[in-house]
Design an enzyme around this catalytic site. Structure first.
Site, mmCIF file in Angstrom:
data_model
loop_
_atom_site.group_PDB
_atom_site.id
_atom_site.type_symbol
_atom_site.label_atom_id
_atom_site.label_comp_id
_atom_site.label_asym_id
_atom_site.label_seq_id
_atom_site.Cartn_x
_atom_site.Cartn_y
_atom_site.Cartn_z
ATOM 1 N NE ARG A 111 -56.160 -30.240 -107.325
ATOM 2 C CZ ARG A 111 -55.021 -30.377 -106.674
ATOM 3 N NH1 ARG A 111 -55.021 -30.451 -105.361
ATOM 4 N NH2 ARG A 111 -53.877 -30.433 -107.330
ATOM 5 C CE1 TYR A 138 -57.310 -28.883 -93.962
ATOM 6 C CE2 TYR A 138 -58.834 -27.941 -95.547
ATOM 7 C CZ TYR A 138 -57.963 -28.941 -95.175
ATOM 8 O OH TYR A 138 -57.753 -30.006 -96.009
ATOM 9 C CE LYS A 163 -41.467 -27.368 -88.626
ATOM 10 N NZ LYS A 163 -42.884 -27.603 -88.370
ATOM 11 C CD GLU A 210 -44.129 -33.072 -95.337
ATOM 12 O OE1 GLU A 210 -43.416 -33.602 -96.211
ATOM 13 O OE2 GLU A 210 -45.290 -32.695 -95.544
#
Length: 339
Positions: free
Chosen positions: A34, A51, A191, A281
């Site tokens: 984007r 990144y 995990k 996460e």
């Protein structure tokens, strides 16, 4: 392999690393994102400085913000979108799909709004059934640096597996295959919970015996949960299971490990998240998995203990106690089933 047209959706580190490998292999690769500034930077300088700042990208890798043209031109589409935006992006590409196009998820986690895997979202597209999952111990910065890395492509479709293996194979990146997409995907999501537990244990300076026990019992919990939902327990002995668990539970590069370390150092969850800059996460996954485990009567003392510690202000001692005094007696329960 003939030259293929590939699109990678997402401008993050792993998607960029994959796109670069495929461009180096001579394929026509577009990477959709984007952020117009990110697109311009990649195309002008050959760098994704946000990144993968130290990884020069292949000159044939084309970044784009035009989603429609990228999808229409591609034979294979890698969806490397964070779980919170995954469903929205898949909805956008649905009208552009054809039955021949391959959809590959590289995202580890659940739909934040309900207990649903990324491949479940892909399967709802209603156009193509050619779907796969790529997962494993794949720290993007190491891949970009040329460190030897193994990954797993999981799909019931042999053609999907063969295509992804050919697209990504290189001297430093090896892709293995598995038919058990459910197991591979659940391993990648689950995990993250146990990386928090291991980060916490690391902060407490536990011994190597303790770390070995925590990681092994983590693997047992992961496989117990996944088998209930149709996975093959043997999947958890491979790269997507044990391999990814080891990498995430021992690497300080892992956000989940860092959250656990902060918790073990006496910080509150809010402070740990603020320090890292985003919610790991595993925190969201933990809520969903503990809820599902309770619904289905699945015994998961480490996950349940971590949940109580984070959300119910339980003590560290209670988490350790849940591991040492639990009812489970078999070491490898699927090897002794029926005895």
């Amino acid at each position: 392999m003939d030259k293929q047209s590939v699109c990678v959706l997402g401008g993050g580190s792993f998607g960029t690393a994959l796109a670069n490998i495929m461009a180096q292999n001579g394929h026509q690769v577009s990477q959709w994102m984007r952020n117009e500034q990110q697109v311009e930077e990649i195309n002008l300088t050959g760098l994704n400085s946000r990144y993968l700042p130290n990884a020069p990208l292949h000159r044939e890798l084309l970044a784009t913000s035009n989603l429609e043209s990228a999808i229409r031109a591609s034979d294979t589409i890698f969806v490397s979108i964070p779980s919170k935006s995954f469903e929205q992006v898949v909805e956008r590409i649905r009208p552009l799909l054809t039955p021949q196009k391959l959809l590959i998820s590289t995202t580890k986690g659940f739909n934040p709004s309900r207990f649903e895997l990324m491949s479940d979202i892909l399967r709802r597209n209603g156009v193509t059934e050619r779907i796969g999952v790529l997962s494993g111990p794949n720290l993007a910065k190491e891949i970009a640096a040329g460190q030897l890395t193994g990954s797993v492509i999981a799909s019931a479709d042999e053609g999907v597996r063969d295509t992804v293996i050919e697209l990504l194979k290189s001297k430093t990146f090896r892709v293995y295959e598995n038919e058990d997409a459910t197991g591979v995907e659940l391993a990648g999501a689950l995990k993250n919970i146990y990386a928090i537990v291991c980060g916490l244990a690391k902060a407490l300076k536990v011994g190597e015996n303790t770390m070995a026990m925590i990681m092994t019992r983590s693997l047992a919990e992961m496989s117990r949960f996944a088998v209930h939902f149709g996975a093959n327990p043997m999947t958890f002995l491979g790269l997507a299971g044990m391999g990814d668990l080891i990498a995430t539970c021992t690497s300080p590069l892992s956000r989940n490990h860092r959250v656990g370390f902060a918790l073990g150092s006496g910080k509150k969850l809010e402070d740990a998240v603020a320090e890292i800059g985003e919610v790991a996460e595993g925190v969201n996954t933990l809520k969903m998995v503990v809820d599902e485990a309770q619904k289905h009567g699945l015994y998961m003392p480490l996950a349940a203990g971590l949940y109580k510690l984070i959300f119910e202000n339980a003590s560290l001692e209670s988490l350790i106690g849940s591991l040492m005094t639990g009812e489970q007696k078999w070491d490898v329960e699927f090897a002794t089933a029926g005895e």
